[in-house]
Design a protein around this motif. Structure first.
Motif, PDB file in Angstrom:
ATOM      1  N   VAL A 150      -2.151 -32.632  57.443  1.00  0.00           N
ATOM      2  CA  VAL A 150      -1.858 -33.464  58.615  1.00  0.00           C
ATOM      3  C   VAL A 150      -0.985 -32.702  59.611  1.00  0.00           C
ATOM      4  CG1 VAL A 150      -0.707 -35.564  59.396  1.00  0.00           C
ATOM      5  CG2 VAL A 150      -2.119 -35.618  57.351  1.00  0.00           C
ATOM      6  N   LEU A 151       0.014 -31.990  59.117  1.00  0.00           N
ATOM      7  CA  LEU A 151       0.897 -31.216  60.002  1.00  0.00           C
ATOM      8  C   LEU A 151       0.114 -30.164  60.776  1.00  0.00           C
ATOM      9  CD1 LEU A 151       3.922 -30.754  57.563  1.00  0.00           C
ATOM     10  CD2 LEU A 151       4.003 -31.955  59.768  1.00  0.00           C
ATOM     11  N   CYS A 152      -0.825 -29.502  60.109  1.00  0.00           N
ATOM     12  CA  CYS A 152      -1.646 -28.479  60.784  1.00  0.00           C
ATOM     13  C   CYS A 152      -2.543 -29.105  61.843  1.00  0.00           C
ATOM     14  CB  CYS A 152      -2.472 -27.713  59.755  1.00  0.00           C
ATOM     15  SG  CYS A 152      -1.519 -26.536  58.765  1.00  0.00           S
ATOM     16  N   ALA A 153      -3.095 -30.282  61.534  1.00  0.00           N
ATOM     17  CA  ALA A 153      -3.945 -30.968  62.516  1.00  0.00           C
ATOM     18  C   ALA A 153      -3.135 -31.351  63.753  1.00  0.00           C
ATOM     19  CB  ALA A 153      -4.571 -32.205  61.876  1.00  0.00           C
ATOM     20  N   ILE A 154      -1.918 -31.838  63.539  1.00  0.00           N
ATOM     21  CA  ILE A 154      -1.052 -32.195  64.671  1.00  0.00           C
ATOM     22  C   ILE A 154      -0.641 -30.943  65.445  1.00  0.00           C
ATOM     23  CG2 ILE A 154       1.186 -33.203  65.304  1.00  0.00           C
ATOM     24  CD1 ILE A 154       0.876 -35.133  62.984  1.00  0.00           C
TER      25      ILE A 154
ATOM     26  N   THR B  76      -1.052 -30.248  69.246  1.00  0.00           N
ATOM     27  CA  THR B  76       0.139 -29.886  70.026  1.00  0.00           C
ATOM     28  C   THR B  76      -0.097 -28.625  70.852  1.00  0.00           C
ATOM     29  OG1 THR B  76       1.542 -30.869  68.322  1.00  0.00           O
ATOM     30  CG2 THR B  76       2.595 -29.341  69.842  1.00  0.00           C
ATOM     31  N   GLU B  77      -0.782 -27.657  70.250  1.00  0.00           N
ATOM     32  CA  GLU B  77      -1.054 -26.391  70.956  1.00  0.00           C
ATOM     33  C   GLU B  77      -1.865 -26.635  72.226  1.00  0.00           C
ATOM     34  OE1 GLU B  77      -3.369 -22.126  70.239  1.00  0.00           O
ATOM     35  OE2 GLU B  77      -3.619 -23.784  68.828  1.00  0.00           O
TER      36      GLU B  77
ATOM     37  N   GLU C 263       5.769 -28.416  71.771  1.00  0.00           N
ATOM     38  CA  GLU C 263       6.294 -28.064  70.468  1.00  0.00           C
ATOM     39  C   GLU C 263       6.043 -29.220  69.503  1.00  0.00           C
ATOM     40  OE1 GLU C 263      10.398 -27.160  70.836  1.00  0.00           O
ATOM     41  OE2 GLU C 263      10.092 -25.393  72.124  1.00  0.00           O
ATOM     42  N   LEU C 264       6.103 -28.937  68.212  1.00  0.00           N
ATOM     43  CA  LEU C 264       5.856 -29.978  67.205  1.00  0.00           C
ATOM     44  C   LEU C 264       6.853 -31.127  67.373  1.00  0.00           C
ATOM     45  CD1 LEU C 264       3.750 -30.058  64.873  1.00  0.00           C
ATOM     46  CD2 LEU C 264       5.613 -29.487  63.318  1.00  0.00           C
ATOM     47  N   ALA C 265       8.084 -30.782  67.731  1.00  0.00           N
ATOM     48  CA  ALA C 265       9.120 -31.803  67.905  1.00  0.00           C
ATOM     49  C   ALA C 265       8.759 -32.778  69.015  1.00  0.00           C
ATOM     50  CB  ALA C 265      10.458 -31.137  68.216  1.00  0.00           C
ATOM     51  N   ASN C 266       8.062 -32.291  70.062  1.00  0.00           N
ATOM     52  CA  ASN C 266       7.697 -33.162  71.176  1.00  0.00           C
ATOM     53  C   ASN C 266       6.780 -34.298  70.737  1.00  0.00           C
ATOM     54  OD1 ASN C 266       7.499 -30.151  73.053  1.00  0.00           O
ATOM     55  ND2 ASN C 266       9.157 -31.644  73.171  1.00  0.00           N
ATOM     56  N   VAL C 267       5.882 -33.996  69.799  1.00  0.00           N
ATOM     57  CA  VAL C 267       4.937 -35.015  69.329  1.00  0.00           C
ATOM     58  C   VAL C 267       5.618 -35.982  68.362  1.00  0.00           C
ATOM     59  CG1 VAL C 267       2.777 -35.420  68.075  1.00  0.00           C
ATOM     60  CG2 VAL C 267       2.963 -33.485  69.651  1.00  0.00           C
TER      61      VAL C 267
END
Length: 673
Positions: free
Chosen positions: A114-118, A122-123, A128-132
């Motif tokens: 799930v983290l990789c999909a997000i 995000t990219e 950044e991951l934090a923004n999402v």
């Protein structure tokens, strides 16, 4: 203040240790921090690696790798590298900073998916991951528009864990509780909308079983010729290959100083094997030996599932030594010993299932194939450690069709036990759907629009999901009378008896087999009893146009019939009554019985004459079945000596049967037609 953080992963007892982390909650480990080890104690992966290899931590030594390169195989851009590092920090926090019960590696792997999909999402937004994760609007938009049901469920679970860990360890603020609740509600809506696995229609189910049995018979007819050739070609990397490949490719790869040619495949292939391969449309080469062995393993695996109710993971992880045969009163009973997916005090939790002779024979065939593979490797499958030698060991170890890494620490892995795309085996086993099959599904669940779903179109080959085998067995392997197809009744007859013996509530064996295991097939079999009985009662009594007689039949006649003479069926109310144990139904020779207690008449008299004579209130006699019983009894009586006691006894029973028939016909106005 500096703290020591202990890793929290659910591990088996033989797993290597995991490093502790010394620092603050907000500290990120260095790239050289060892996150996991190999069995020999050397580092397997470090924090800075794009792949964390947890293979040594799997109880059966299956390959388990967690990948952080969500962009693919190309070198990462600066943004991709930063996102990957953010994912690794969250993953590290899940293992080293989380409080509570340890998570399994499988759960961690799901979270990373799930983290990789997000991160990929995000990219694209150049964020950044934090923004999402910290912005409720962006996170909800992602969950609603880009998440599958499974992803939404996993994301909701991950967010809850991350929130409890805290922003210091995770590296950023997580969305507020309200947002997490909304995403979990989204996942709950998905879960409630999931359709229950369809049982396989009885015609298709019976044809599938027959097909599996035929495949096994065909293999057995040539196994004594195939297996020695299979083993020899697996043990000798040159044998059976064409001369140019032996000389120019294999010899050089092996670094042979002198080349001694071996016979080619056609030169050593027995005519029985050649005929078998040609009949199945396979090429005359060593690769075909690997594919025919793999197909036979799949047939064996499906037979074991069909006749045990095991899940995919349970059957695929069966050890070589998994059979237990006992004899009681001259009758053999077959038990399959394996494991569930859960750990018990650091070890895989042991489990047992009952099976019939078909399941037993399938395991024997799988063992013979495994024998050839292990012998080619120069090893003998031992009983301990239990999961070092799987029953369905991969044919790839023979190096006939593909190259495989050597076994890890002496542990072998199972093969890929699935249908290959466009598989002719799948076509041979699964027949096209007909209108009667959909009608049967509609009777089981009339509220589901079966003909609107893509997988249930007339003329289309049945799409097999292996859990359907579990549900079908639980539903059909009962004594309810739900199965009307004679062939399927015969195929499941012995298994029905065994499951009643070992799994029934109150059975002396049930605790030993099922125990407190909530996901054991025996639990599903018990749960299906009420459903199977209710469906049988609805089909064979309430919706049937046949003529009935007996105590319960009279009750239906007077209590459930409407003004136009049709029976008023309330399916939901009927199911509730069966679930609550207010009524039961099982098939008998002359119809059915609704008694909640075990019937003692059948054991004393297979004709149920006592029920007819005494006017049993639980009896649901069927006139058509009674006619067949009378014909059989008349035939039997005609073979007896008229002056014998046996003749007088059987003739008395026949008189009771005939009297019951005449009374039933008279009450329905048919006797004087």
């Amino acid at each position: 203040m500096t703290r020591i953080f202990e890793p929290k992963l659910s591990l088996h007892l033989d797993a290597p240790r995991l490093s502790t982390f010394k620092g603050h909650a907000s500290d990120e480990p260095g790239d050289d921090f060892v996150v996991c080890y190999k069995h020999d104690g050397t580092p397997a992966s470090r924090y800075g690696d794009l792949v964390w290899d947890f293979t040594a931590y799997n109880a059966e030594h299956r390959s388990i790798r967690i990948y952080f390169a969500f962009w693919g195989k190309t070198p990462p851009s600066a943004i991709q590298d930063a996102l990957s590092r953010a994912i690794r920090r969250v993953t590290f926090a899940l293992i080293w900073h989380r409080q509570g019960a340890p998570l399994s590696i499988g759960t961690i792997s799901n979270y990373v998916t799930v983290l990789c999909a997000i991160a990929h999402y995000t990219e694209k937004l150049n964020l950044e991951l934090a923004n999402v994760f910290s912005d409720p609007r962006t996170l909800l938009d992602y969950a609603q528009r880009h998440c599958s049901g499974w992803m939404a469920e996993t994301l909701g679970s991950l967010l809850g864990v991350m929130a409890r860990i805290g922003s210091d360890a995770v590296g950023f603020e997580v969305a507020p509780k309200k947002t997490i609740v909304e995403i979990k509600h989204l996942a709950k809506s998905y879960r409630s909308g999931i359709k229950q696995h369809a049982p396989i229609p009885t015609r298709i189910y019976s044809a599938f079983i027959t097909g599996l049995q035929n495949e096994l018979q065909e293999w057995t007819a040539v196994a004594e010729h195939v297996l020695p050739l299979f083993q020899a070609c697996g043990a000798d990397p040159l044998l059976g290959r064409i001369y140019t490949q032996q000389r120019d490719v294999i010899s050089k790869k092996l670094g042979l100083k002198t080349f001694e040619p071996r016979p080619t495949f056609k030169e050593i292939c027995p005519p029985e094997v050649m005929s078998c391969l040609e009949t199945q449309g396979r090429e005359l080469q060593v690769k075909s030996l690997s594919s025919i062995a793999a197909d036979t393993q799949l047939v064996c695996k499906l037979l074991v599932q069909t006749f045990t109710g095991m899940r995919d993971d349970e059957v695929c992880s069966l050890p070589y030594h998994c059979l237990e045969v006992t004899v009681t009163n001259g009758r053999r009973h077959f038990v399959v010993k394996g494991r569930t997916t859960k750990l018990n005090h650091g070890f895989p939790k042991q489990a047992r299932w009952v099976t019939n002779e078909d399941g037993y024979n399938a395991i024997l065939v799988a063992q013979a194939i495994a024998d050839a593979i292990y012998a080619a490797q120069g090893v003998t499958p031992l009983s301990e450690p239990k999961y070092k030698f799987p029953l369905f060991v991969s044919p790839a170890y023979m190096n006939l069709a593909s190259k495989l890494e050597p076994p890890i620490d002496g542990f072998y892995r199972s093969g890929s036990l699935e249908f290959r795309p466009g598989s002719t085996l799948e076509q041979r086993l699964l027949v096209p759907i007909e209108a009667e099959d959909l009608k049967e599904l509609e009777q089981i669940d009339p509220h589901r629009a079966w003909n609107k779903e893509a997988n249930f179109q007339i003329g289309m080959r049945w799409v097999l999901k292996t859990h359907q085998l579990r549900r079908s067995l639980a539903l059909y392997a009962q004594r309810s009378g739900l199965v009307s197809l004679p062939t399927l009744k015969r195929q499941l007859q012995h298994l029905t008896e065994e499951m009643s013996r070992y799994y029934a509530k109150g059975s002396a064996f049930a605790k030993n087999f099922i125990g407190d295991e909530k996901e054991h097939f025996g639990k599903e079999w018990q749960a299906a009893q009420a459903e199977s009985s209710a469906l049988s009662y609805i089909f064979n009594v309430l919706l049937s146009k046949d003529i009935f007689f007996g105590g319960h039949a009279n009750w239906v006649e007077h209590r459930l019939k409407g003004g136009d003479g049709t029976v008023l069926v309330d399916r939901a109310a009927t199911f509730r009554r069966f679930d609550k144990g207010e009524i039961a139904y099982r098939e008998t020779l002359m119809g059915g019985c609704t008694s909640l207690d075990e019937c003692n008449h059948v054991a004393l008299n297979w004709l149920d004459v006592a029920c007819l004579r005494d006017g049993c209130k639980n009896m649901v006699g069927n006139l058509k079945k009674l006619e067949r019983v009378i014909a059989a009894q008349e035939s039997f009586v005609s073979t007896l000596a008229p002056d014998s006691i046996e003749y007088r006894t059987e003739m008395a029973d026949l008189s009771v049967l005939i009297a019951a028939r005449d009374k039933a016909k008279l009450s329905h106005g048919e006797l004087l037609q």
